[in-house]
Design a protein around this motif. Structure first.
Motif, PDB file in Angstrom:
ATOM      1  N   UNK A   1       9.081  19.698 -11.186  1.00 39.82           N
ATOM      2  CA  UNK A   1       9.325  21.081 -10.793  1.00 39.82           C
ATOM      3  C   UNK A   1      10.806  21.340 -10.566  1.00 39.82           C
ATOM      4  N   UNK A   2      11.448  20.421  -9.852  1.00 34.06           N
ATOM      5  CA  UNK A   2      12.858  20.613  -9.533  1.00 34.06           C
ATOM      6  C   UNK A   2      13.737  20.456 -10.782  1.00 34.06           C
ATOM      7  N   UNK A   3      13.320  19.572 -11.681  1.00 34.99           N
ATOM      8  CA  UNK A   3      14.057  19.398 -12.939  1.00 34.99           C
ATOM      9  C   UNK A   3      14.015  20.684 -13.764  1.00 34.99           C
ATOM     10  N   UNK A   4      12.822  21.243 -13.936  1.00 36.45           N
ATOM     11  CA  UNK A   4      12.688  22.468 -14.725  1.00 36.45           C
ATOM     12  C   UNK A   4      13.471  23.605 -14.077  1.00 36.45           C
ATOM     13  N   UNK A   5      13.422  23.685 -12.762  1.00 34.43           N
ATOM     14  CA  UNK A   5      14.141  24.742 -12.050  1.00 34.43           C
ATOM     15  C   UNK A   5      15.645  24.620 -12.285  1.00 34.43           C
ATOM     16  N   UNK A   6      16.155  23.385 -12.271  1.00 33.88           N
ATOM     17  CA  UNK A   6      17.589  23.163 -12.484  1.00 33.88           C
ATOM     18  C   UNK A   6      18.002  23.547 -13.901  1.00 33.88           C
ATOM     19  N   UNK A   7      17.195  23.110 -14.890  1.00 29.20           N
ATOM     20  CA  UNK A   7      17.513  23.416 -16.289  1.00 29.20           C
ATOM     21  C   UNK A   7      17.458  24.919 -16.537  1.00 29.20           C
ATOM     22  N   UNK A   8      16.384  25.552 -16.100  1.00 27.51           N
ATOM     23  CA  UNK A   8      16.250  26.988 -16.333  1.00 27.51           C
ATOM     24  C   UNK A   8      17.298  27.770 -15.556  1.00 27.51           C
ATOM     25  N   UNK A   9      17.639  27.275 -14.353  1.00 25.27           N
ATOM     26  CA  UNK A   9      18.709  27.924 -13.590  1.00 25.27           C
ATOM     27  C   UNK A   9      20.034  27.855 -14.326  1.00 25.27           C
ATOM     28  N   UNK A  10      20.335  26.712 -14.934  1.00 26.57           N
ATOM     29  CA  UNK A  10      21.557  26.582 -15.734  1.00 26.57           C
ATOM     30  C   UNK A  10      21.536  27.502 -16.951  1.00 26.57           C
ATOM     31  N   UNK A  11      20.379  27.578 -17.586  1.00 26.84           N
ATOM     32  CA  UNK A  11      20.276  28.435 -18.774  1.00 26.84           C
ATOM     33  C   UNK A  11      20.535  29.894 -18.406  1.00 26.84           C
ATOM     34  N   UNK A  12      19.961  30.336 -17.297  1.00 31.15           N
ATOM     35  CA  UNK A  12      20.177  31.717 -16.867  1.00 31.15           C
ATOM     36  C   UNK A  12      21.636  31.952 -16.469  1.00 31.15           C
ATOM     37  N   UNK A  13      22.254  30.927 -15.834  1.00 29.67           N
ATOM     38  CA  UNK A  13      23.656  31.059 -15.438  1.00 29.67           C
ATOM     39  C   UNK A  13      24.560  31.184 -16.662  1.00 29.67           C
ATOM     40  N   UNK A  14      24.318  30.358 -17.690  1.00 27.30           N
ATOM     41  CA  UNK A  14      25.112  30.433 -18.916  1.00 27.30           C
ATOM     42  C   UNK A  14      24.906  31.777 -19.595  1.00 27.30           C
TER      43      UNK A  14
ATOM     44  N   UNK B   1       0.855  18.003  -4.822  1.00 28.14           N
ATOM     45  CA  UNK B   1       1.147  17.084  -5.920  1.00 28.14           C
ATOM     46  C   UNK B   1       1.849  15.838  -5.377  1.00 28.14           C
ATOM     47  N   UNK B   2       1.894  14.772  -6.194  1.00 26.72           N
ATOM     48  CA  UNK B   2       2.506  13.505  -5.775  1.00 26.72           C
ATOM     49  C   UNK B   2       4.023  13.548  -5.861  1.00 26.72           C
ATOM     50  N   UNK B   3       4.550  14.313  -6.794  1.00 28.15           N
ATOM     51  CA  UNK B   3       5.997  14.328  -7.012  1.00 28.15           C
ATOM     52  C   UNK B   3       6.446  15.732  -7.379  1.00 28.15           C
ATOM     53  N   UNK B   4       7.596  16.123  -6.848  1.00 25.24           N
ATOM     54  CA  UNK B   4       8.190  17.411  -7.180  1.00 25.24           C
ATOM     55  C   UNK B   4       9.290  17.274  -8.224  1.00 25.24           C
ATOM     56  N   UNK B   5       9.472  16.073  -8.734  1.00 26.54           N
ATOM     57  CA  UNK B   5      10.584  15.821  -9.649  1.00 26.54           C
ATOM     58  C   UNK B   5      10.560  16.771 -10.855  1.00 26.54           C
TER      59      UNK B   5
ATOM     60  N   UNK C   1       0.839  -1.193   0.000  1.00 28.46           N
ATOM     61  CA  UNK C   1       0.000   0.000   0.000  1.00 28.46           C
ATOM     62  C   UNK C   1       0.878   1.247   0.000  1.00 28.46           C
ATOM     63  N   UNK C   2       0.568   2.169  -0.871  1.00 29.26           N
ATOM     64  CA  UNK C   2       1.310   3.417  -0.963  1.00 29.26           C
ATOM     65  C   UNK C   2       0.420   4.543  -0.456  1.00 29.26           C
ATOM     66  N   UNK C   3       0.897   5.268   0.528  1.00 28.71           N
ATOM     67  CA  UNK C   3       0.168   6.424   1.041  1.00 28.71           C
ATOM     68  C   UNK C   3       0.604   7.648   0.234  1.00 28.71           C
ATOM     69  N   UNK C   4      -0.296   8.247  -0.538  1.00 30.52           N
ATOM     70  CA  UNK C   4       0.087   9.386  -1.389  1.00 30.52           C
ATOM     71  C   UNK C   4       0.289  10.655  -0.561  1.00 30.52           C
ATOM     72  N   UNK C   5       1.535  10.914  -0.201  1.00 28.69           N
ATOM     73  CA  UNK C   5       1.854  12.121   0.556  1.00 28.69           C
ATOM     74  C   UNK C   5       1.865  13.313  -0.393  1.00 28.69           C
ATOM     75  N   UNK C   6       1.129  14.346  -0.043  1.00 27.36           N
ATOM     76  CA  UNK C   6       1.100  15.541  -0.868  1.00 27.36           C
ATOM     77  C   UNK C   6       2.357  16.373  -0.692  1.00 27.36           C
ATOM     78  N   UNK C   7       2.842  16.945  -1.775  1.00 21.18           N
ATOM     79  CA  UNK C   7       4.035  17.788  -1.741  1.00 21.18           C
ATOM     80  C   UNK C   7       3.666  19.185  -2.213  1.00 21.18           C
ATOM     81  N   UNK C   8       4.369  20.176  -1.663  1.00 19.64           N
ATOM     82  CA  UNK C   8       4.000  21.572  -1.887  1.00 19.64           C
ATOM     83  C   UNK C   8       4.804  22.233  -2.997  1.00 19.64           C
TER      84      UNK C   8
END
Length: 768
Positions: free
Chosen positions: A538-551, A532-536, A435-442
């Motif tokens: 959100x965090x992926x997009x943030x990392x990519x866009x952060x790299x783009x802005x850094x470059x 949401x069920x997963x922040x993956x 059984x998986x308990x769906x923990x909500x993420x912010x």
């Protein structure tokens, strides 16, 4: 296990009931009195023929020890045709029990399309075989003469041959825009859409095309002949649909055969297969985009038109007499009439099958199956030099001590590790349900301060990312970084408890949170959000866009940043999104760190290799011209690699380097360049991969697998620097690209002076 299920009365029967045996690909005999399948009961796979109730089993040893697929039983009941691991077509005489190879596939394609089908007179098998061009043609093999005849020419890609019950025609689906789909492993095959059309091959030059032009007189003659044939059928008590065996004798006239492929009046579409049907009919399966299952068409040759037969079909098998069809729709099975449309409510059959297993017996079979996978499916025959018989003896005793399916996966995994090959994954199986308990993420980073949780960062999902939901960044919510979360669904939250306890079972459900810019309830507001069920994402997009802005910042706007997460669909989308939207840049940083692989990224290499040939002017105020090719970045390119990039993520930098596209920065890639496809599942649904394709270079040396790709400039991601928010590899890549840009920036060629091409002879003004 092999089951039989009653259509009307009675119930299902488990014919084999053996936990420690794999029984695969059953098929009914044409008369329905026997069943055949492949079984490893005696150690290696053999052909088993038994009565319809499973009694009187006869085990037939086959010439080679391997796996077997897709059997088809000749209509007269005397022969079986099937294929094996190495893409050979075998034919076995069931009386003499002698088997021989009829033909062999051209390439080891993961889509096993070379499946033999018997002609109505039991003298021929037809099959689709790959030519050296990778286009498939339909071939026919005669069991008496042992001759192979090409039925279709190699200019079109032809698949899924089906004989008409009359024996006069062979149906096929063919494509003339198959093109880049031949490179099924290449990313360049992603976008082009393959469509197919229905063709009827007229086998005998004396027969007419089924849709030939008819005059009134001819139509009258044909009607009289049909009535005469029907009367004969009644007199002889023959099957009206299948035709008399004498009438269904197949004659293939090779003279002009290619020119007797007749296109039927069916609009081209995404047709994926054909199935036999009553005389003068053929079933066509069409894949529906974003649909669940296939659409089945019933094509009538006399009318030269298709009628809808069924929708949402996952599987379809037609009986030998062509009167009944077994259909699977949404997990429900039915046996319906091939004439008319199926009625699932009336035709459904009971498939509530139950199997009693002995896990310990299964474990021994699965272990040996995994050992056989490496022996039979590995891309080379020497198992990388491992003493494979000895390996079996070393590890087999361990299975007596396995008490859980995960233990079995562990043993199979380390046994396959003796091969020393990448991609040798072991997973799944008959594991307990958890059984998986769906923990909500912010979608936020929280920090504990002043006895409360403060929002340190809100992940917004950036822009242009449908499906990437950011719970705290919705317009109108007015939640800001630095705010405190004081309560969740009315329950006060402090640092004395884990905030995610209050978020249990809240994923994808609306909840209320109370926030304030001060750690006090005074002045606080309550906001409705949906965790949401997963922040993956959100965090992926943030990392990519952060790299783009850094470059962008480090290069003063001169360099593009393109992240390639894999060489599958996601990587294809990401590359296209970021590369072409930054075509105004002077160069590019291609970041393929952590690339999970997928396809061979030839498409990316082709795009980055583009050469500028010239310009087309653009008559606007700025006169900024179009380049030819129009799409491209014309400056230096630097690729960032690391040890977590593998498979297609190994091949991408390999091709980048071989094409002299630029500099590699980072650390050596994983070194796992083998292809994974075609290995069957274990009997309990588990999986083990025996890599099927190895890579070697143009000099004839095995390459990349076990080696990886070394960078031109090695840069280590030191944890201290990363924790400080730095990215040494990215920063060094930008430095290298800017160095290559010095005194070498690409500039658009300005439009030259307008040409003067109008000419008149000298003195024309004096002409009257």
């Amino acid at each position: 296990e092999i089951f039989t299920v009653s259509k009307v009365k009675g119930t299902w029967i488990n014919m084999t009931s053996s936990s420690g045996v794999a029984d695969r690909t059953p098929i009914w005999s044409p008369k329905g009195d026997k069943i055949a399948w492949f079984s490893d009961k005696n150690g290696e796979y053999e052909l088993v023929v038994a009565d319809q109730d499973g009694k009187n089993e006869t085990f037939i040893k086959l010439p080679n020890h391997t796996f077997y697929f897709q059997p088809d039983w000749s209509p007269d009941g005397t022969h079986l045709a099937y294929t094996d691991t190495d893409f050979n077509i075998w034919i076995i005489n069931l009386e003499s029990k002698k088997a021989y190879v009829a033909d062999t596939e051209g390439y080891a394609h993961p889509n096993r399309s070379m499946n033999p089908v018997w002609s109505p007179d039991s003298k021929w098998i037809a099959y689709a075989k790959q030519n050296n061009s990778s286009f498939k043609s339909i071939y026919a093999y005669n069991i008496d003469s042992k001759k192979i005849i090409a039925i279709t020419d190699p200019i079109a890609d032809a698949i899924s041959p089906v004989w008409d019950a009359s024996g006069k025609y062979l149906y096929t689906l063919a494509s003339t825009n198959y093109g880049l789909a031949t490179g099924w492993l290449d990313m360049s095959s992603y976008d082009p859409e393959t469509t197919r059309s229905l063709y009827t091959i007229v086998l005998n030059s004396k027969d007419k095309a089924p849709n030939h032009l008819k005059s009134d007189e001819e139509s009258s003659e044909e009607k009289d002949k049909k009535k005469e044939d029907k009367d004969k059928d009644k007199d002889k008590d023959k099957d009206k649909d299948n035709g008399d065996k004498k009438d269904s004798l197949v004659t293939i006239d090779t003279d002009g055969l290619f020119d007797r492929a007749v296109a039927m009046s069916l609009p081209d579409g995404n047709y994926v297969g054909l199935a036999k049907a009553p005389k003068g009919h053929v079933f066509i399966a069409e894949a529906i985009e974003n649909g669940n299952g296939m659409k089945i068409h019933d094509y009538d040759l006399e009318k030269d038109k298709a009628d809808d037969f069924a929708d949402g079909i996952q599987n379809m098998i037609v009986s030998e007499d062509r009167k009944s069809v077994l259909l699977n729709k949404g997990g429900q099975w039915s046996i319906s009439n091939t004439k008319g449309k199926p009625d699932f409510s009336k035709d459904k059959i009971n498939t509530n099958l139950k199997v009693k297993i002995n896990p310990k017996e299964e474990y021994h079979q699965i272990f040996k199956e995994g050992w056989r996978y490496m022996r039979d499916f590995l891309y080379v025959n020497n198992v990388h030099g491992a003493p494979w018989d000895d390996v079996y003896e070393w590890y087999a005793p361990w299975i007596d001590h396995v008490r859980h399916r995960t233990d079995l996966n562990y043993v199979v995994d380390i046994m396959s590790g003796e091969v020393a090959v990448g991609h040798s994954y072991v997973s799944g199986g008959d594991l307990p349900d958890v059984d998986v308990v769906p923990v909500g993420l912010l979608g936020a980073d929280l920090k504990a301060t002043k006895n409360y949780y403060q929002i340190e960062k809100i992940y917004t999902g950036e822009r242009w990312n449908p499906g990437t939901d950011a719970p705290l960044a919705q317009p109108g919510a007015n939640i800001n970084e630095g705010d405190y979360i004081l309560a969740i669904n009315g329950t006060t939250l402090s640092t004395n408890q884990n905030p995610y306890q209050l978020l249990e079972q809240t994923a994808d459900r609306e909840i209320h949170i109370t926030v304030n810019n001060q750690p006090t309830m005074e002045g606080a507001k309550t906001v409705l959000i949906k965790p949401i069920r997963s922040e993956r994402g959100l965090r992926y997009v943030d990392w990519v866009e952060g790299n783009r802005r850094k470059v962008d910042a480090l290069s003063n706007g001169k360099l593009a940043y393109v992240y390639v997460p894999n060489t599958g669909g996601g990587g294809f989308t990401s590359f296209n999104r970021y590369y072409f939207s930054q075509q105004d840049k002077k160069g590019a940083i291609i970041d393929e760190r952590n690339n999970g692989g997928g396809s061979a990224a030839d498409y990316m290499i082709d795009i980055m290799s583009r050469k500028l040939f010239g310009y087309f002017n653009s008559k606007t105020k700025g006169n900024r011209p179009w380049t030819t090719p129009m799409a491209g970045i014309w400056g230096p390119k630097v690729m960032i690699i690391n040890e977590r990039a593998g498979s297609g993520g190994d091949l991408l930098p390999y091709m980048f380097k071989e094409a002299n596209l630029g500099t590699l920065v980072g650390t050596r890639t994983w070194g796992g360049l083998v292809g994974t496809w075609d290995t069957p599942l274990f009997i309990d649904g588990g999986r083990m991969v025996a890599p099927r394709g190895g890579f070697y270079d143009v000099d004839g040396n095995w390459a990349v697998e076990g080696e990886g790709i070394a960078p031109d400039i090695e840069v280590i991601q030191h944890p201290k620097l990363v924790l400080e928010g730095k990215d040494p590899q990215l920063e060094r890549a930008v430095e290298e690209a800017l160095k290559q840009l010095e005194n070498n920036e690409f500039e658009l060629m300005p439009e030259p002076a307008a040409p003067i091409r109008s000419r008149r002879p000298d003195g024309y003004k004096n002409d009257n």
